[in-house]
Motif scaffolding. Structure first.
Motif, PDB file in Angstrom:
ATOM      1  N   PRO A  37       0.935  -1.237   0.150  1.00 37.90           N
ATOM      2  CA  PRO A  37      -0.128   0.114  -0.094  1.00 37.90           C
ATOM      3  C   PRO A  37       0.961   1.272   0.084  1.00 37.90           C
ATOM      4  O   PRO A  37       1.819   1.263   0.718  1.00 37.90           O
ATOM      5  CB  PRO A  37      -0.928  -0.227   1.171  1.00 37.90           C
ATOM      6  N   SER A 108     -10.305  -0.999  -0.327  1.00 34.41           N
ATOM      7  CA  SER A 108      -8.869  -0.687   0.088  1.00 34.41           C
ATOM      8  C   SER A 108      -9.209   0.377   1.394  1.00 34.41           C
ATOM      9  O   SER A 108     -10.029   1.013   1.468  1.00 34.41           O
ATOM     10  CB  SER A 108      -7.942   0.006  -0.983  1.00 34.41           C
ATOM     11  N   ASP A 113      -3.656   3.465   1.770  1.00 37.29           N
ATOM     12  CA  ASP A 113      -3.914   3.109   0.549  1.00 37.29           C
ATOM     13  C   ASP A 113      -4.502   4.166  -0.490  1.00 37.29           C
ATOM     14  O   ASP A 113      -5.680   4.187  -0.173  1.00 37.29           O
ATOM     15  CB  ASP A 113      -4.410   1.644   0.143  1.00 37.29           C
ATOM     16  N   GLY A 146      -4.709  -3.374   1.655  1.00 43.68           N
ATOM     17  CA  GLY A 146      -4.044  -2.352   1.769  1.00 43.68           C
ATOM     18  C   GLY A 146      -3.729  -1.293   3.353  1.00 43.68           C
ATOM     19  O   GLY A 146      -3.361  -0.089   3.208  1.00 43.68           O
TER      20      GLY A 146
END
Length: 178
Positions: A37, A108, A113, A146
């Motif tokens: 990420p 995410s 991220d 992420g």
């Protein structure tokens, strides 16, 4: 032999591996690609890890590095895409699917991220047009990619959307289309 260390958002994995493979055929260089990420990679660099190249879809991550970055250049871009299970009930309008309470939506993680950041921006836009729906989507979203908490470990070589749906973590995912 020279060495190049590249920190890159995981969403660029396949394109970057193809590019670095071609580059290594023409140049005597060892290339180490570290994927993850982008927000978390940015933090690693800020804490002292060395990267020759940092690739993030969010230019704010790059700007936050300040003097650690010598040049910024747009190489490619992503856009958000809704990926669903391949079943007839998903052959509907995107907003209709997002608003349907029965489906689990994976995203995410915002802040960690950029894909999560952009997904939350989309939810904010939805909120302006469809009051309460953007807020509901934020509370419904399964932030499983992420981030640092409640994450599903995506095995190397797997696309997150495919893996999450194949293993029944979610029915659909907002993520990048490259």
């Amino acid at each position: 032999m020279n060495k190049l260390t590249i920190y890159s958002a995981g969403s660029f994995r396949y394109a970057l591996l193809e590019i670095t493979g071609a580059f290594k055929q023409c140049n005597e260089v060892e290339i180490e690609c570290i994927f993850g990420p982008a927000g978390l990679l940015k933090t690693c660099i800020m804490e002292g890890e060395l990267a020759d190249v940092f690739i993030s879809a969010n230019s704010e991550n790059v700007s936050a590095l300040g003097s650690r970055v010598f040049q910024q250049q747009v190489l490619t871009y992503n856009q958000l895409m809704l990926t669903t299970k391949n079943k007839p009930e998903f052959q509907r309008d995107t907003l209709e699917l997002l608003f349907d309470e029965q489906y689990r939506l994976a995203t995410s993680t915002p802040v960690c991220d950029p894909c999560g950041d952009y997904t939350w921006q989309l939810f904010d836009r939805i909120e302006k047009e469809y009051p309460e729906q953007g807020k509901r989507l934020k509370s419904k979203a399964l932030k499983v990619v992420g981030g640092t908490e409640n994450q599903v470990v995506i095995p190397p070589g797997e696309m997150a959307s495919h893996y999450l749906m194949k293993n029944d973590y979610a029915d659909m995912r907002l993520g990048y289309a490259h």
